[in-house]
Design an enzyme around this catalytic site. Structure first.
Site, PDB file in Angstrom:
ATOM      1  CG  LEU A 131     -26.650 -60.206  27.863  1.00  0.00           C
ATOM      2  CD1 LEU A 131     -26.466 -60.871  29.233  1.00  0.00           C
ATOM      3  CD2 LEU A 131     -25.903 -61.142  26.756  1.00  0.00           C
ATOM      4  CB  SER A 133     -33.603 -62.172  25.201  1.00  0.00           C
ATOM      5  OG  SER A 133     -34.234 -62.336  26.562  1.00  0.00           O
ATOM      6  CB  SER A 134     -37.943 -59.069  25.926  1.00  0.00           C
ATOM      7  OG  SER A 134     -37.408 -58.089  26.978  1.00  0.00           O
ATOM      8  CG  ASP A 178     -33.283 -53.161  28.132  1.00  0.00           C
ATOM      9  OD1 ASP A 178     -32.148 -52.625  28.968  1.00  0.00           O
ATOM     10  OD2 ASP A 178     -34.193 -53.681  29.228  1.00  0.00           O
ATOM     11  CE1 TYR A 228     -36.176 -50.550  38.186  1.00  0.00           C
ATOM     12  CE2 TYR A 228     -38.790 -50.778  38.060  1.00  0.00           C
ATOM     13  CZ  TYR A 228     -37.433 -50.215  37.708  1.00  0.00           C
ATOM     14  OH  TYR A 228     -37.380 -49.403  36.500  1.00  0.00           O
TER      15      TYR A 228
END
Length: 394
Positions: A131, A133-134, A178, A228
Site C-alpha cells: 500500500l 507506506s513509504s 505511488d 523485477y
C-alpha cells in the site's frame, strides 16, 4: 480505530513528547494516504497507464517549526526518536529515518530553505502489504514542510520530489505512481495516470454496493527484486526486436498485442509472453475506464481477473499464496473481481466484494488460508479517499 481517532492519538503522543518545547498554536497536523492500484500492473516502466486510488489507511505527521537547525523525529509506532541537524544529512544505522532525511535532502538540492522542525508521525498503512507506506510518509512530510515554510511547491512538484527522494537517498528505484496516488487521490474516484506524459484523469468509483477488501498473504518471496529487474530487461529485449519492424516503437506502450503476436517466433516464448501481457494490460486499463464511465463494476471486476491470470501465467510474477487466494474467490458469488496487487511474489490480493457479504467473505478466506498455510490472514477493508491534506483536530 477511525482515521480521526488515529490522528488524534498521534497528536496526543506528540504533546506527550514535546510538551515542554513548543507552544501548541504552532503545531499542525497532516495526513497522506496509502494507495491501491485497481488495474495496470508493471505498465509504469513500459510508459503505459495505471489506475490507482488513495485509501483510508494513512500516515499522519504532527509537526511544528523550531528556531534552530535541529530536526527531531518521533516515531510513535516504534516509540523511537532520531535527531539530526539540517547541515548533516548522513544516513543513520536505523532505516526508518532515511525517508524523512531524504525529503530534507531533496529540499536542499532544490535550493529551497527551511528551518528545523520537530514532528511525531504514525499511521495505519500496513507495512509490506503493497500500500506504499513509504510514499505516503514522503508526501506527508514534504506537503507539511511546504505549508509551514511556504516553499511554493504545487502537488505535482511534491510528487516528483518525493519520488526522487526515494530513488536517490533511500535507493529504491520506484516509479511515480505511488507518490502520485497519495498526493492526488480523490474520494470515490480512481486516477488514470499516463506514465509517459504524466497526464491524468479521474474516473468515478462508487462504493455504495461494493467494498474493496485486501487480503495480505503475509509473505514476501526473495525473488521479488531480482525478478523485477529481469522483467524490465525482458521487456527491453522485446522492444529491441520489435523496433526492427517499426522504428517508432520506443516502449511497449507504442505497440499492440496484435503486432507482438506477428513476431511471436522471433521474440521467443518468454519474451513474447512478457510483451503480450504488457500490451494487453495497457489496453485493459483503458477498457476498464470505459466500464467505469458506464457504471459497470461487474465487467470491471472481470478485467481484474484477466490481469491476475496474465500476471500468473504470462508475466510470471505471482506466487502460490496469491494464486490460492484468487482461486478461492472464483466460485464466491459475492466477489466480482480479484487479483494480486503490486510487484508480485507476495503482498496482497485486492477484491471487489458485495458490501453485505464482506464479513462472511473475510471469515471464509481466513479459514481457508489458515488451513492451507497455517498463517492468520490479515484482511483490510479500504475506502477510496482524498489525497494528502492538512487536517484540523480539536
Amino acid at each position: 480505530m477511525s482515521e480521526q481517532s488515529l490522528a488524534a492519538f498521534v497528536k496526543e503522543k506528540y504533546f506527550a513528547k514535546f510538551r515542554d518545547e513548543i507552544s501548541s498554536e504552532k503545531v499542525r497536523t497532516f495526513r497522506s494516504p496509502g494507495r491501491i492500484n485497481l488495474i495496470g500492473e508493471h505498465t509504469d516502466y513500459n510508459n503505459g497507464f495505471v489506475l490507482p486510488a488513495s485509501v483510508d489507511k494513512a500516515v499522519y505527521f504532527v509537526i511544528a517549526p523550531r528556531e534552530d537547525d535541529q530536526v527531531i523525529l518521533f516515531a510513535t509506532d516504534l516509540d523511537e526518536t532520531y535527531s539530526f541537524s539540517l547541515g548533516d544529512l548522513s544516513k543513520p544505522a536505523a532505516s526508518w529515518p532515511h525517508y524523512q532525511i531524504s525529503i530534507v535532502d531533496q529540499i536542499h538540492k532544490k535550493g529551497l530553505k527551511i528551518g528545523g522542525f520537530q514532528a511525531a508521525f504514525g499511521g495505519n498503512v500496513p507495512v509490506g502489504a503493497g500500500l506504499s507506506s513509504s510514499a505516503a510518509l514522503e508526501c506527508c512530510l514534504l506537503f507539511a514542510l511546504n505549508e509551514i515554510y511556504s516553499l511554493g511547491l504545487n502537488r505535482f512538484g511534491i510528487v516528483k520530489m518525493a519520488q526522487k527522494a526515494e530513488n536517490e537517498y533511500v535507493g529504491v528505484q520506484c516509479g511515480i505512481m505511488d507518490q502520485f496516488a497519495s498526493a492526488f487521490g480523490k474520494q470515490e474516484a480512481v486516477i488514470r495516470l499516463d506514465c509517459r506524459s504524466l497526464e491524468y484523469e479521474y474516473f468515478p468509483f462508487p462504493m455504495d454496493e461494493y467494498l474493496i477488501v485486501l487480503c495480505d498473504t503475509s509473505v514476501k518471496h526473495s525473488l521479488a527484486s531480482s525478478e523485477y529487474n529481469t522483467r524490465r530487461l525482458e521487456c527491453e529485449k522485446g522492444i529491441s526486436i520489435l523496433q526492427k519492424y517499426d522504428a517508432s516503437i520506443q516502449s511497449l506502450r507504442d505497440t499492440t498485442p496484435e503486432f507482438v503476436n506477428q513476431h511471436r517466433e522471433e521474440l521467443g516464448d518468454v519474451v513474447y509472453r512478457r510483451c503480450k501481457f504488457i500490451t494487453e494490460e495497457i489496453r485493459r486499463v483503458q477498457d476498464a475506464c470505459d466500464l467505469l464511465i458506464q457504471g459497470n463494476l461487474p465487467d470491471f471486476g472481470k478485467k481484474m481477473y484477466e490481469t491476475h491470470y496474465g500476471l500468473q501465467d504470462e508475466y510470471e510474477v505471482s506466487c502460490e499464496e496469491l494464486d490460492f487466494l484468487v482461486a478461492e474467490t472464483v466460485e464466491n458469488q459475492a466477489v466480482i473481481g480479484a487479483r494480486m496487487m503490486g510487484g508480485g511474489f507476495g503482498g496482497c490480493t485486492i477484491n471487489l466484494v458485495k458490501k453485505e457479504a464482506v464479513p462472511a467473505f473475510e471469515e471464509t478466506m481466513k479459514a481457508a488460508y489458515l488451513e492451507k498455510y497455517h498463517i492468520d490472514l490479515p484482511c483490510y477493508k479500504v475506502k477510496i479517499t482524498d489525497g494528502t491534506e492538512e487536517i484540523i483536530l480539536n
